[in-house]
Design a protein around this motif. Structure first.
Motif, PDB file in Angstrom:
ATOM      1  N   THR A 199      -0.420   5.782   2.603  1.00 10.22           N
ATOM      2  CA  THR A 199      -0.979   5.712   3.953  1.00 10.22           C
ATOM      3  C   THR A 199      -0.459   6.883   4.782  1.00 10.22           C
ATOM      4  OG1 THR A 199       0.748   4.444   5.100  1.00 10.22           O
ATOM      5  CG2 THR A 199      -0.836   3.193   3.759  1.00 10.22           C
TER       6      THR A 199
ATOM      7  N   ASP B 298       0.858  -1.187   0.000  1.00 13.05           N
ATOM      8  CA  ASP B 298       0.000   0.000   0.000  1.00 13.05           C
ATOM      9  C   ASP B 298       0.896   1.239   0.000  1.00 13.05           C
ATOM     10  OD1 ASP B 298      -1.849   2.019   0.389  1.00 13.05           O
ATOM     11  OD2 ASP B 298      -3.056   0.858   1.787  1.00 13.05           O
TER      12      ASP B 298
ATOM     13  N   ALA C  70      -8.815   2.009   3.260  1.00  9.78           N
ATOM     14  CA  ALA C  70      -7.679   1.106   3.380  1.00  9.78           C
ATOM     15  C   ALA C  70      -8.056  -0.329   3.024  1.00  9.78           C
ATOM     16  CB  ALA C  70      -7.120   1.153   4.800  1.00  9.78           C
TER      17      ALA C  70
ATOM     18  N   TYR D  28       0.294   6.539   8.458  1.00  8.29           N
ATOM     19  CA  TYR D  28       0.523   5.958   9.781  1.00  8.29           C
ATOM     20  C   TYR D  28       1.713   6.604  10.506  1.00  8.29           C
ATOM     21  CZ  TYR D  28      -2.686   2.225   8.405  1.00  8.29           C
ATOM     22  OH  TYR D  28      -3.797   1.514   8.014  1.00  8.29           O
TER      23      TYR D  28
ATOM     24  N   VAL E  63       3.573  -0.970   4.037  1.00  7.82           N
ATOM     25  CA  VAL E  63       2.914   0.323   3.855  1.00  7.82           C
ATOM     26  C   VAL E  63       3.958   1.413   3.685  1.00  7.82           C
ATOM     27  CG1 VAL E  63       0.795  -0.267   5.093  1.00  7.82           C
ATOM     28  CG2 VAL E  63       2.720   0.711   6.360  1.00  7.82           C
TER      29      VAL E  63
ATOM     30  N   GLY F 108      -4.823   4.799   4.441  1.00  4.40           N
ATOM     31  CA  GLY F 108      -4.863   4.111   5.724  1.00  4.40           C
ATOM     32  C   GLY F 108      -4.314   4.976   6.838  1.00  4.40           C
TER      33      GLY F 108
ATOM     34  N   MET G 243       4.253   5.435   4.260  1.00  4.14           N
ATOM     35  CA  MET G 243       3.581   6.541   4.932  1.00  4.14           C
ATOM     36  C   MET G 243       4.327   7.848   4.649  1.00  4.14           C
ATOM     37  SD  MET G 243       4.483   5.166   8.710  1.00  4.14           S
ATOM     38  CE  MET G 243       6.156   5.121   9.362  1.00  4.14           C
TER      39      MET G 243
ATOM     40  N   SER H   1      -5.239  -1.298   7.924  1.00  2.00           N
ATOM     41  CA  SER H   1      -4.597  -2.002   6.807  1.00  2.00           C
ATOM     42  C   SER H   1      -4.304  -3.465   7.118  1.00  2.00           C
ATOM     43  CB  SER H   1      -3.291  -1.300   6.422  1.00  2.00           C
ATOM     44  OG  SER H   1      -3.543  -0.025   5.877  1.00  2.00           O
TER      45      SER H   1
END
Length: 599
Positions: free
Chosen positions: A64, A61, A471, A66, A87, A461, A89, A79
């Protein structure tokens, strides 16, 4: 006879390359895929019977937020329950490093305004252990997660760090400012950042109405940041172009958006850095995305590496009684808002309460704040909302919109929305499709996804926690696009997996993941595709200080492995935390498992 940590037997292996699925066994040892072959000889500490299931690489992904959550939470929902094993971020130019102590509150207020993450949760939850970006990476590296995490250098934080209040106020950067930002960005990339990100969207504002630092950055400043990526020899430059999203979309902003894509294409050409940018269809200019794609095609023909990142569905705004809805500023509703949901529903069903809420004027919210603008947008687009329903229909016909059901009467429209929110004992959701749905279906999205230059992402996410829960897009790709779509063509299983694994990995230079092959990182999903399903989004008050957020889980993930360790079994987390920080390196492996294998 060889001994392995895990053997996944008899599954339909969809390896991420786009090749046809084949029945085979997959063996895992020391965090890596050791072998893939039918009827594999050997034993393992644990075997997974995957007969009747598909076996895929873990999903990657790319979009995001996070950045804060990763400092207090090792699970990283929403997620974690959707087969995501890596992920990225720090998107949209917002994040928390580099950051001087005096600027911590400013970056929290920026993230709260741009990404709708409760400020109370951020103030309470963030464990500050850094000032510089390398120190931020070191803090992340000390933590363990249910998936791997990678971080981008956010332009907003970088500009504030380098320029102080001048940067926050979006004053033009001097040559010295630009050189300082390039140097800091390069140091971050060399320390292991995987990208530099920026936002140029007018709607992205702090809680005080200030746009993200860097929104109006000059081409020279953007080239310097992308140049830092090129200097480091790895990673990408990520951008959200002006005019790309939200309530500021007008014919003029559509023209501005195309100019922005031209600008990003020039940045990609001049620096040699890969550029990734968000691309969505707007209802006001439903074909402009094709023009943007054509700009990218021309740039790529000239050798530029530019990738539009697209969404698998409309970035859906959700409205529900326990989070954000069109009546939450009505005086009578405010008087009962503190009640538990079940009791609130009982009150709201009383005719006199219903009548009062529907007739009350809105208590002023402050239209110049992000929450105020979001509320006004919700009210303005009420006719375009749909009842999501118990079966979560994400491609409803236009005849099912609240406006189509209520007719031209504004009072009838509000009454229809009110009654729809009370369905399912007050847990019903209204679903807005503000983009990617101009034709009343996903024909444009299908065309975007099928284009080989696009990347699949934009799930956000960790962000927009009370109004969006996208997400879940990795699961949506398999359920809706591969198996269930009824109003148009579907995607092949092999294509949908490749779009979320190998393609995303290649764009960001993640050379050790995204494909199931011997020697690759053992990030793997075992999925019961026949029974895979999305649960309805629910509101959970599980953020620090009791902050609320929308969560959407899935059913059908038989197992998810991260770095060779099972993190979820039959949709339940095992509690294992094998995920680590991924540090970008030019031409080098990115994970602890791959590094072990290399030496």
């Amino acid at each position: 006879m060889a001994t392995y940590d895990v053997i996944i037997r008899n599954g339909q292996v969809v390896d991420g390359t786009g090749a046809p699925a084949v029945e085979s066994d997959v063996a895992v040892k020391d965090g890596l895929i050791a072998a893939i072959e039918p009827n594999l000889a050997g034993t393992a500490k644990e075997e997974i019977d995957a007969r009747g299931f598909i076996v895929t690489p873990g999903f990657i992904d790319l979009h995001t937020h996070y950045d804060a959550q990763a400092t207090w939470d090792g699970e990283l929902n929403p997620s974690a329950c959707h087969g995501v094993t890596t992920v990225v971020m720090g998107n949209c130019g917002v994040g928390f490093a580099p950051c001087k102590v005096a600027d911590r509150a400013a970056l929290i207020e920026l993230m709260e305004g741009v990404e709708d993450i409760p400020g109370t949760a951020l103030h309470e939850g963030i464990v500050w252990e850094w000032e510089t970006f390398p120190e931020y990476l070191a803090a992340l590296e000390r933590r363990h997660y249910s998936m791997n995490v990678a971080a981008q250098v956010p332009h907003g934080a970088l500009r504030l760090y380098a320029m102080g209040r001048r940067g926050a106020a979006n004053e033009p950067a001097t040559a010295q400012d630009i050189e300082m930002m390039r140097r800091i960005a390069r140091e971050a990339m060399e320390a292991g950042a995987v990208a530099v990100s920026t936002s140029r969207v007018l709607e992205h504002q702090s809680i005080h109405g200030e746009v993200v630092p860097g929104t109006f950055a000059s081409e020279a400043e953007l080239r310097a940041l992308a140049g830092a990526v090129a200097d480091a020899g790895h990673g990408v430059f990520q951008a959200v172009p002006m005019g790309a999203v939200g309530s500021y979309v007008t014919p003029n902003s559509t023209a501005a958006n195309l100019q922005e894509v031209e600008l990003l294409s020039r940045v990609a050409r001049s620096t040699g850095a890969p550029v990734v940018f968000s691309l969505l269809q707007t209802h006001e200019a439903p074909n402009a995305w094709r023009e943007a794609m054509a700009i990218c095609e021309r740039a790529r023909a000239d050798g530029a590496r530019i990738y539009p990142q697209v969404a698998a569905r409309a970035p859906g705004t959700l409205s529900t009684l326990d989070a954000f809805h069109p009546f939450y500023r009505r005086k009578t509703y405010i008087e009962i808002a503190h009640l538990p949901l079940d009791e609130r529903v009982v009150r709201m069903r009383r005719p006199q309460v219903r009548s009062a809420i529907l007739s009350d004027p809105d208590v002023p919210t402050g239209s110049d704040t992000p929450v105020g603008r979001r509320y006004l947008t919700l009210k303005r687009t009420l006719a375009q909302l749909y009842a999501l329903g118990a079966e979560a229909d994400y491609e409803p016909p236009p005849s099912r919109s609240l406006g189509a059901q209520a007719g031209d009467d504004p009072a009838a429209l509000e009454a229809r929305a009110y009654d729809a929110l009370l369905e399912q004992e007050g847990r019903a959701l209204l679903f807005g499709l503000p983009m990617n749905y101009a034709a009343g279906d996903y024909s444009a999205v299908a065309e975007m996804l099928r284009n080989p230059i696009t990347l699949s992402g934009l799930g956000d996410g960790g962000a927009h926690v009370q109004v969006i829960c996208d997400a879940s897009m990795p699961t949506f790709m398999l359920t809706f696009w591969v198996r269930d779509r009824k109003r148009g063509e579907r995607l092949s299983l092999e294509f949908a997996v490749k779009k979320q694994t190998a393609d995303n990995a290649a764009a960001y230079g993640f050379i050790d993941r995204g494909v199931l092959a011997a020697g690759m990182c053992a990030d793997i999903n075992v999925i019961d595709l026949k029974n895979l399903s999305l649960e309805l989004p629910v509101v959970a008050a599980d953020l620090p200080k009791g902050g609320k957020r929308l969560l959407q889980s899935a059913r059908g993930y038989v197992a998810t492995l991260v770095n060779g360790v099972i993190t979820r079994r039959n949709d339940v987390p095992t509690g294992a935390r094998p995920g680590r920080l991924i540090r970008g390196r030019p031409g080098a492996a990115h994970t602890l498992g791959a590094q072990r294998a290399a030496g």
